[in-house]
Design an enzyme around this catalytic site. Sequence first.
Site, PDB file in Angstrom:
ATOM      1  N   CYS A 190      28.524  69.071  23.713  1.00 14.41           N
ATOM      2  CA  CYS A 190      27.795  67.802  23.881  1.00 14.41           C
ATOM      3  C   CYS A 190      26.772  67.875  25.007  1.00 14.41           C
ATOM      4  O   CYS A 190      25.919  67.001  25.128  1.00 14.41           O
ATOM      5  CB  CYS A 190      28.767  66.675  24.153  1.00 14.41           C
TER       6      CYS A 190
ATOM      7  N   HIS B  52      25.919  60.912  28.154  1.00 11.48           N
ATOM      8  CA  HIS B  52      26.472  61.334  26.867  1.00 11.48           C
ATOM      9  C   HIS B  52      27.384  60.208  26.360  1.00 11.48           C
ATOM     10  O   HIS B  52      28.221  59.689  27.098  1.00 11.48           O
ATOM     11  CB  HIS B  52      27.258  62.631  27.044  1.00 11.48           C
TER      12      HIS B  52
ATOM     13  N   ASN C 153      30.349  59.122  18.992  1.00  5.44           N
ATOM     14  CA  ASN C 153      29.971  60.321  19.743  1.00  5.44           C
ATOM     15  C   ASN C 153      29.277  61.310  18.794  1.00  5.44           C
ATOM     16  O   ASN C 153      29.922  61.868  17.909  1.00  5.44           O
ATOM     17  CB  ASN C 153      31.243  60.933  20.347  1.00  5.44           C
TER      18      ASN C 153
HETATM   19  O1  UT7 Z   1      32.112  64.610  23.846  1.00  7.41           O
HETATM   20  C1  UT7 Z   1      33.213  65.187  24.414  1.00  7.41           C
HETATM   21  C2  UT7 Z   1      34.327  65.021  23.443  1.00  7.41           C
HETATM   22  N1  UT7 Z   1      35.451  64.259  23.767  1.00  7.41           N
HETATM   23  C3  UT7 Z   1      35.588  63.194  24.572  1.00  7.41           C
HETATM   24  O2  UT7 Z   1      34.737  62.766  25.250  1.00  7.41           O
HETATM   25  C4  UT7 Z   1      36.934  62.543  24.568  1.00  7.41           C
HETATM   26  C5  UT7 Z   1      37.381  62.056  25.908  1.00  7.41           C
HETATM   27  N2  UT7 Z   1      38.678  61.380  25.788  1.00  7.41           N
HETATM   28  C6  UT7 Z   1      38.783  60.126  25.302  1.00  7.41           C
HETATM   29  O3  UT7 Z   1      37.805  59.498  24.974  1.00  7.41           O
HETATM   30  C7  UT7 Z   1      40.170  59.524  25.219  1.00  7.41           C
HETATM   31  O4  UT7 Z   1      41.094  60.380  25.846  1.00  7.41           O
HETATM   32  C8  UT7 Z   1      40.616  59.222  23.761  1.00  7.41           C
HETATM   33  C9  UT7 Z   1      39.805  58.067  23.187  1.00  7.41           C
HETATM   34  C10 UT7 Z   1      40.446  60.452  22.891  1.00  7.41           C
HETATM   35  C11 UT7 Z   1      42.079  58.822  23.728  1.00  7.41           C
HETATM   36  O5  UT7 Z   1      42.292  57.691  24.527  1.00  7.41           O
HETATM   37  P1  UT7 Z   1      43.487  57.657  25.571  1.00  7.41           P
HETATM   38  O6  UT7 Z   1      43.464  56.346  26.208  1.00  7.41           O
HETATM   39  O7  UT7 Z   1      43.318  58.862  26.467  1.00  7.41           O
HETATM   40  O8  UT7 Z   1      44.721  57.775  24.625  1.00  7.41           O
HETATM   41  P2  UT7 Z   1      45.881  58.904  24.600  1.00  7.41           P
HETATM   42  O9  UT7 Z   1      45.333  60.177  24.081  1.00  7.41           O
HETATM   43  O10 UT7 Z   1      46.555  58.899  25.936  1.00  7.41           O
HETATM   44  O11 UT7 Z   1      46.869  58.289  23.532  1.00  7.41           O
HETATM   45  C12 UT7 Z   1      47.548  57.075  23.762  1.00  7.41           C
HETATM   46  C13 UT7 Z   1      48.295  56.705  22.483  1.00  7.41           C
HETATM   47  C14 UT7 Z   1      49.089  57.872  21.887  1.00  7.41           C
HETATM   48  O12 UT7 Z   1      50.275  57.338  21.356  1.00  7.41           O
HETATM   49  P3  UT7 Z   1      51.656  57.505  22.151  1.00  7.41           P
HETATM   50  O13 UT7 Z   1      51.885  58.989  22.274  1.00  7.41           O
HETATM   51  O14 UT7 Z   1      51.453  56.846  23.486  1.00  7.41           O
HETATM   52  O15 UT7 Z   1      52.643  56.811  21.269  1.00  7.41           O
HETATM   53  C15 UT7 Z   1      48.229  58.333  20.739  1.00  7.41           C
HETATM   54  O16 UT7 Z   1      48.973  58.937  19.707  1.00  7.41           O
HETATM   55  O17 UT7 Z   1      47.335  56.320  21.470  1.00  7.41           O
HETATM   56  C16 UT7 Z   1      47.624  57.037  20.273  1.00  7.41           C
HETATM   57  N3  UT7 Z   1      46.381  57.201  19.544  1.00  7.41           N
HETATM   58  C17 UT7 Z   1      45.938  56.303  18.642  1.00  7.41           C
HETATM   59  N4  UT7 Z   1      46.436  55.129  18.228  1.00  7.41           N
HETATM   60  C18 UT7 Z   1      45.722  54.451  17.314  1.00  7.41           C
HETATM   61  C19 UT7 Z   1      45.492  58.229  19.620  1.00  7.41           C
HETATM   62  N5  UT7 Z   1      44.457  58.005  18.778  1.00  7.41           N
HETATM   63  C20 UT7 Z   1      44.724  56.820  18.161  1.00  7.41           C
HETATM   64  C21 UT7 Z   1      44.038  56.063  17.209  1.00  7.41           C
HETATM   65  N6  UT7 Z   1      44.564  54.874  16.827  1.00  7.41           N
HETATM   66  N7  UT7 Z   1      42.854  56.454  16.690  1.00  7.41           N
END
Ligand code: UT7
Length: 335
Positions: free
Chosen positions: A121, A261, A290
Amino acid sequence: MKTRTPNPIRGARIAGTGSAVPERILTNFDLEKMVDTSDEWIVERTGIKERRIAAEGTVTSDLAKEAALKALDDAGMTADELDLIIVATVTPDTIFPSCACVVQGEIGAKNAAAFDISAGCTGFVYALSVARDLVASGRYDNILVIGAEILSRIVDWQDRNTCVLFGDGAGAAVIRPCAYGEGIIECVLRSDGSRGDVLVLPAGGSGMPASCETVKSKLHYIQMKGNLVYRFAVRVMVEGAMEVLEKANLRKEDIDYVIPHQANQRLIDLAAERLGTQDKIYSNIARLGNTSAASIPIALDEAARSGQVKDGDIVLLVGFGAGLTWGSAILKWSK
Ligand code: UT7
């Protein structure tokens, strides 16, 4: 960390911009029918409401070409005036030839060299920095820089951790000479390859060639440790911004506009709060998600065309991505 400043004989500026996104809109409500997710979760955690998805048969170079032609038109130039085309992408039409070569052929840029840059990115900022130095050194006069992606082809549509985040699109900029100290004032490029595993497409390269097994195991899709990327991103957005400001001899208060970004609205807001630039952020993530290397140039094109970024404005571009990489640029806007 020390970087040598090249000996420029002149400056380099963005003389024209353009962007292109596919027509098809995929909303969070559509995604609710595909994976175990909800509009509420996606909006709250990312700020994304919808994203654009390329139609079957559309390739990355199609979007790149459309953005490129708009940028050339905006700069008042024709393709045969170009000396070089650089495309930042992780989703080229083919591993080779490069996407830049396809675009070169399609637009008839018969005098231009062409190559791709793979910096995730951060790719557009990397390409912009290379173009700036090549123009400022006097090596080339007219360079077309494009960030273009069709991420929807490398996303596992059954993986809710990644499929809700990404979209398709392209943005382009034409780089031309200007007076020293104007235009693209400074750039900073960084990498940390030791952490490449947090955002990776495992198969399809020499390390893990494509096989029935790699396809069955879904190793041709993006794998991401979202949380680790998030923490890394907030830190390097702030560090990257501060470093380029220092190099340009500017202060945070001098910034008129920040084009980050577009990865996650929460992440952007947190970095902006730490930088004290909350009211200066351009964001289109709600509409486009994104789009990786395309996100900064699409946002820049939108901000410039809508008149939000004006002549004389100091604009900060800051990105991060696979590699891991990060980078920033300070522009004094004038077209
Ligand atoms: O361009 C560079 C590429 N990437 C990025 O910039 C990504 C950077 N990271 C992020 O934007 C965030 O970390 C995410 C949006 C990917 C995830 O958000 P988060 O607040 O860090 O969530 P998490 O990964 O800590 O997950 C929290 C919960 C999990 O469930 P449990 O284990 O707590 O039961 C996930 O399984 O949210 C769950 N989860 C979802 N729930 C509903 C993960 N994705 C989803 C979803 N819908 N799409």
